[in-house]
Design an enzyme around this catalytic site. Structure first.
Site, PDB file in Angstrom:
ATOM      1  CG  ASN A 124      14.701 -23.094  -6.795  1.00  0.00           C
ATOM      2  OD1 ASN A 124      13.992 -22.401  -7.525  1.00  0.00           O
ATOM      3  ND2 ASN A 124      14.487 -24.383  -6.609  1.00  0.00           N
ATOM      4  CG  HIS A 170      -4.211  10.106  30.115  1.00  0.00           C
ATOM      5  ND1 HIS A 170      -4.668   8.809  30.112  1.00  0.00           N
ATOM      6  CD2 HIS A 170      -3.313  10.180  31.139  1.00  0.00           C
ATOM      7  CE1 HIS A 170      -4.098   8.134  31.100  1.00  0.00           C
ATOM      8  NE2 HIS A 170      -3.261   8.942  31.736  1.00  0.00           N
ATOM      9  CB  SER A 291      -9.265  23.034   0.700  1.00  0.00           C
ATOM     10  OG  SER A 291     -10.601  22.848   0.284  1.00  0.00           O
ATOM     11  CE  LYS A 297      -8.748  22.312   5.941  1.00  0.00           C
ATOM     12  NZ  LYS A 297      -9.694  21.371   5.342  1.00  0.00           N
ATOM     13  CD  GLU A 304      -3.801  15.375   6.558  1.00  0.00           C
ATOM     14  OE1 GLU A 304      -4.918  14.883   6.397  1.00  0.00           O
ATOM     15  OE2 GLU A 304      -3.504  16.516   6.137  1.00  0.00           O
TER      16      GLU A 304
HETATM   17  N1  ARG Z   1      10.585 -15.970 -10.412  1.00  0.00           N
HETATM   18  C1  ARG Z   1      10.878 -16.945  -9.410  1.00  0.00           C
HETATM   19  C2  ARG Z   1      10.676 -16.340  -8.023  1.00  0.00           C
HETATM   20  O1  ARG Z   1      10.523 -15.180  -7.942  1.00  0.00           O
HETATM   21  C3  ARG Z   1      12.288 -17.392  -9.549  1.00  0.00           C
HETATM   22  C4  ARG Z   1      12.556 -18.749  -9.025  1.00  0.00           C
HETATM   23  C5  ARG Z   1      11.863 -19.757  -9.820  1.00  0.00           C
HETATM   24  N2  ARG Z   1      12.253 -21.084  -9.489  1.00  0.00           N
HETATM   25  C6  ARG Z   1      11.523 -22.140  -9.910  1.00  0.00           C
HETATM   26  N3  ARG Z   1      11.971 -23.276  -9.562  1.00  0.00           N
HETATM   27  N4  ARG Z   1      10.419 -21.984 -10.566  1.00  0.00           N
HETATM   28  O2  ARG Z   1      10.648 -17.000  -7.020  1.00  0.00           O
END
Ligand code: ARG
Length: 478
Positions: A124, A170, A291, A297, A304
């Site tokens: 995490n 405009h 084109s 063209k 674009e």
């Molecule tokens: N692949 C996960 C993500 O992109 C990584 C973190 C995963 N953490 C967990 N507790 N499952 O967020």
């Protein structure tokens, strides 16, 4: 046995999961592929490895990891990085994401030392750190291209400080301006985008590492060591926020949406101006296509396409805002959905600005067509009104007089400057021959002689000041 990402649905006969301890059954093969992110998060491999090296170094310095294990980890990760860069790494969907692919490969290579790397860390805080490192690098790369484009615009404007064209409101001819002034308006828009990017980077550059899963860790970590090694400006101050915050990604996609909106406006003008009806500019063949059916063209495809990319830039912003809406603290698997929109916005901004930095300075300008258009549209009508005011007439009366003169011009296909003195005097007896000074295009633009005005002298000054303004913003990119 590992499986390649191109074959995500093969049933798992893969190595035991790094988190497999509490499980008895295997993951369903479809679920494995469905929940994996390695197909798209592998592009963060360098940042993942850099983060791991810093984490291991910090663990060693605080005495949690031995020097021997540390050097085995550092060498193992360097080897893995090389293997990945060479395209020889076997990514495995059963190892889910970039983090576990690399960690498992490290354990394959160096054994027990590799198993110690994840001490005091969670995916995490790891993933939040990786994204920030990746995005920080991306911001710097985009800033360099944005500066290249800005400098190209300065050069183009400098070549056209006195090239006269119609200015529009405009999309109707309004007043004469110089093409250099118009280009410098683009410059201002894009300079603000660079400024925004700089501000985004400041909020990107805070370090979540150390938050671990959500609550911090009981190991005696020193976050200032990892912070310095990873060149973060500060640490994220709350562990719960650190693992769940994705504001910085939303900030970036918002800045991208605005930047692409700006590029789409420039693109639209290039497309219009290249048409047979305007013919103000021509773009080199290298930026156009033909084109398959209409031989005459020459299509401004690059312009674009950039205009069209506004759609995905806006979409990515909305995707991330919606992703984060209502998420309870802290990390949720939802957050894995942050990467594709973010990466797409990075690519979109980078590639669009690169295309424009190559294309815009190569614009061929058709001065005669611009001038002819400025002459045609009664663009000096305001100058005539202002001239009358300077003779003592109230502005509203002057507006009325000039309106009548324009009506006469429309009926007789005459521009104001083409009318005889007698004709002009039939609208007001205050008019004398000196009026022709302001009815000329040069007279008109030269008279707007103040900071921000379109007088060639002022445009030249703006061009002169522009270079230092570019250098002053986002100074770590020259
Ligand atoms: N692949 C996960 C993500 O992109 C990584 C973190 C995963 N953490 C967990 N507790 N499952 O967020």
């Amino acid at each position: 046995m590992t499986r390649s990402q191109s074959d995500p649905n093969t049933p798992s006969t893969a190595p035991t999961k790094l988190w497999g301890g509490r499980f008895e059954g295997n993951t369903d093969a479809f679920v494995e592929a469905f929940t994996a992110s390695v197909t798209f998060d592998q592009r963060m491999f360098r940042q993942d490895i850099r983060g791991s090296v810093a984490h291991a170094t910090m663990l060693m310095k605080v005495g949690v990891l031995s020097e021997v294990d540390h050097s085995a980890i550092v060498d193992g990760l360097a080897d893995i990085e090389q293997t990945i860069a060479a395209g020889e790494f076997e990514w495995s969907v059963s190892r889910e994401d970039v983090h576990m692919n690399i960690e498992a490969a490290l354990i394959d290579r160096i054994g027990d030392a590799g198993k110690r790397l994840h001490t005091g860390r969670s995916r995490n805080d790891q993933v939040a750190t990786d994204i920030r490192l990746y995005l920080r690098d991306a911001c710097d790369e985009i800033a360099a291209e944005q500066k290249r484009l800005l400098r190209g615009l300065i050069q183009l404007a400098g070549e056209h400080t006195d090239t006269i064209m119609p200015g529009f409101t405009h999309l109707q001819t309004a007043q004469p301006v110089t093409f250099g002034h118009h280009v410098m308006a683009w410059f201002e828009m894009l300079l603000r985008d660079l400024e925004r990017l700089q501000e985004v980077r400041t909020r990107v550059n805070r370090m979540p590492l150390g938050a671990a899963a959500l609550a911090g860790t009981s190991y005696p970590i020193d976050r200032s060591i990892t912070m310095e090694l990873l060149e973060f400006d500060a640490v994220a101050e709350n562990s719960l926020d650190a693992v769940s915050d994705r504001d910085f990604a939303i900030d970036f996609t918002a800045a991208t949406a605005i930047a692409l909106m700006h590029l789409s406006r420039i693109a639209e003008e290039m497309v219009l101006w290249m048409s047979a009806q305007f013919q103000f500019v021509d773009l080199p063949d290298a930026f156009c296509t033909g084109s398959s059916i209409m031989p005459q063209k020459k299509n401004p495809d690059v312009a674009e396409l950039v205009r069209g990319k506004t759609g995905r830039a806006n979409g990515n912003l909305i995707a991330l805002l919606t992703l984060m809406k209502g998420q309870p603290l802290t990390y949720n698997k939802d957050n894995q959905e942050d990467k594709e929109p973010l990466f797409d916005s990075i690519d979109t901004w980078l590639h669009s600005v690169r295309a424009f930095a190559d294309m815009l300075p190569a614009t061929q300008v058709n001065k005669d067509a611009m001038r002819a258009a400025a002459v045609q549209g009664f663009s000096t009508a305001t100058d005539l009104a202002d001239w009358l005011v300077k003779q003592g007439m109230p502005f509203r009366d002057a507006h009325e007089v000039v309106g009548k003169a324009v009506k006469h011009g429309v009926d007789n296909a005459l521009d104001l400057g083409d009318m005889s003195l007698e004709t002009l005097q039939s609208f007001s007896d205050k008019i004398d021959a000196s009026v022709f000074d302001v009815l000329s295009l040069e007279g008109s633009v030269n008279s707007r002689d103040h900071v921000g005005g379109t007088a060639p002298k002022q445009v030249a000054l703006a061009v002169q000041n522009a270079g230092p303004r570019v250098s002053a913003i986002y100074p770590i990119v020259p």
